[in-house]
Design a protein around this motif. Structure first.
Motif, short mmCIF file in Angstrom:
data_model
loop_
_atom_site.label_atom_id
_atom_site.label_comp_id
_atom_site.label_asym_id
_atom_site.label_seq_id
_atom_site.Cartn_x
_atom_site.Cartn_y
_atom_site.Cartn_z
N VAL A 251 89.81 60.91 1.73
CA VAL A 251 90.38 59.28 2.73
C VAL A 251 90.73 58.65 1.59
N ASN A 252 91.57 57.77 2.66
CA ASN A 252 91.59 56.56 1.77
C ASN A 252 90.31 55.30 2.57
N GLY A 253 89.61 54.29 2.33
CA GLY A 253 88.86 53.68 2.64
C GLY A 253 87.20 54.28 2.93
N ALA A 254 86.90 55.73 2.39
CA ALA A 254 85.61 56.30 2.97
C ALA A 254 84.81 55.62 1.75
N LYS A 255 83.56 55.49 2.44
CA LYS A 255 82.69 54.61 2.01
C LYS A 255 81.81 55.04 0.52
N VAL A 256 81.23 53.50 -0.13
CA VAL A 256 80.66 54.60 -1.23
C VAL A 256 78.90 53.57 -0.79
N CYS A 257 78.08 55.01 -1.63
CA CYS A 257 76.35 54.24 -1.34
C CYS A 257 75.74 54.38 -2.18
N LEU A 258 74.55 54.32 -2.08
CA LEU A 258 73.50 54.44 -2.73
C LEU A 258 72.84 55.51 -2.01
N TRP A 259 72.97 57.24 -3.12
CA TRP A 259 72.35 57.89 -2.76
C TRP A 259 71.11 58.49 -3.56
N SER A 260 69.73 59.41 -3.27
CA SER A 260 68.91 60.14 -4.34
C SER A 260 69.78 61.14 -4.95
N ASN A 261 69.70 61.11 -5.76
CA ASN A 261 70.87 62.08 -7.22
C ASN A 261 70.43 63.90 -6.70
N LYS A 262 71.30 63.89 -6.70
CA LYS A 262 71.58 65.53 -5.61
C LYS A 262 72.61 66.66 -7.28
N GLY A 263 73.26 65.83 -7.73
CA GLY A 263 73.73 66.23 -8.65
C GLY A 263 75.16 67.04 -8.03
N GLY A 264 75.67 66.44 -7.15
CA GLY A 264 76.98 66.60 -5.91
C GLY A 264 77.82 65.63 -7.36
N GLU A 265 79.07 66.79 -6.61
CA GLU A 265 80.59 66.14 -7.78
C GLU A 265 80.72 65.34 -6.80
N ASN A 266 80.78 64.78 -5.98
CA ASN A 266 80.68 63.84 -5.29
C ASN A 266 79.84 62.53 -5.66
N GLN A 267 78.60 62.41 -6.61
CA GLN A 267 77.92 61.23 -6.92
C GLN A 267 78.69 61.41 -8.35
#
Length: 327
Positions: free
Chosen positions: A304-320
């Motif tokens: 998705v173009n324009g997807a937001k980047v944010c702070l989030w608690s570390n879950k170890g996910g690939e999107n992080q």
């Protein structure tokens, strides 16, 4: 004539505007029209060692500073000083970073308020020259006709021992000052950063310089607003956008919590980088459990173009996790 320590205003020879420490953004230095009564346009010239000088802003107490010696590095106001060499040219002064060929340069010599100031290799341009105007009779030469006593360029360069290889390699005199601070897994330099899950680039939207400009996931196009300069600070890296000179982070006084949107701003936020099974994670230095997270970066199996980047608690996910490679 040797310049005398004292208080000066620095006027650019090309634009006539002044070396100004922003009041709104205390770490920002830029060109600004004359405001002789304002102390943010006044600088104490303080002697350092080996004939060098430090420039300390009268209002903020911060020093004119660069984090690395490379073309395009922004001059900022920081607590840590840089030593500058002052060299006479045509009735004005070129302000060299230590023993390097890099000098303080007003972008294109423009006279617009807010014009950025960086260091660039000396090429005898008027925007690289400054007139030192003493304030209230303090200091020496009113016209900036400075010539450093006992200075010879060849011997100085030999003493500093510089080599230019994709950026300035500092000599013995400068190394201790520039090597302090956070030492992460990546060397300081310019990088492209892609999300490990979506494959999209960390992108400063439309390359805008305004505070709160969104940082988003966007298809890779290798534009400068998708390149990030890693700068070693005290507790982590500052991530500076190559296109604008603004920093990856969030506005001052933001309440730190899950969901804070990441944007480009004049104030620098510090980040720590660690390796993960998918690449690298980018942690907020003041709360390392919070990491950069691409939210909704893939829909129906497509980025998705324009997807937001944010702070989030570390879950170890690939999107992080992020792929970080030299630009």
């Amino acid at each position: 004539m040797t310049i005398q320590p004292g208080r000066y205003r620095l006027r650019n020879a090309a634009s006539g505007t002044y070396f100004d420490n922003s009041v709104k953004h205390p770490n920002q230095v830029h060109g600004w029209s004359s405001r002789p009564e304002n102390e943010n346009q006044q600088w104490e010239v303080e002697p350092s060692n080996q004939g060098r000088y430090r420039l300390r802003n009268v209002q903020s107490g911060r020093y004119a500073h660069v984090d690395r010696f490379q073309d395009g590095t922004r001059v900022e106001a920081e607590g840590q000083p840089t030593d500058w060499r002052l060299e006479h040219h045509d009735g004005a002064i070129a302000i060299h970073a230590g023993d390097t060929p890099f000098v303080i340069d007003l972008d294109m010599g423009r006279d617009d308020d807010g014009t950025s100031i960086s260091i660039w290799g000396w090429h005898n341009a008027r925007q690289q020259l400054w007139r030192f105007e003493s304030v209230g009779g303090q200091g020496g030469n009113q016209q900036g006709g400075y010539q450093q006593s006992g200075y010879a360029q060849t011997s100085s360069q030999q003493q500093g021992g510089y080599q230019q290889q994709g950026g300035y390699q500092q000599g013995q005199q400068q190394q201790p000052q520039q090597q302090q601070g956070y030492q992460g897994p990546l060397q300081a330099g310019d990088y492209n950063i892609r999300n490990s899950y979506a494959g999209t680039a960390l992108d400063l939207k439309e390359a805008k310089r305004d505070d709160r400009t969104p940082i988003i996931g966007y298809q890779v196009n290798n534009a400068p607003n998708q390149s990030w300069r890693l700068i070693n600070r005290n507790s982590g890296y500052a991530l500076q956008n190559v296109a604008t000179g603004t920093y990856l982070g969030f506005p001052l006084a933001t309440q730190i919590q899950d969901g804070v949107l990441i944007s480009g701003n004049q104030n620098a936020v510090e980040w720590q980088i660690t390796q993960s099974q998918y690449g690298y994670q980018i942690h907020l230095a003041q709360n390392p459990n919070l990491v950069l997270d691409l939210a909704g970066g893939v829909e129906d199996g497509r980025p998705v173009n324009g997807a937001k980047v944010c702070l989030w608690s570390n879950k170890g996910g690939e999107n992080q996790s992020w792929q970080i490679s030299p630009a």
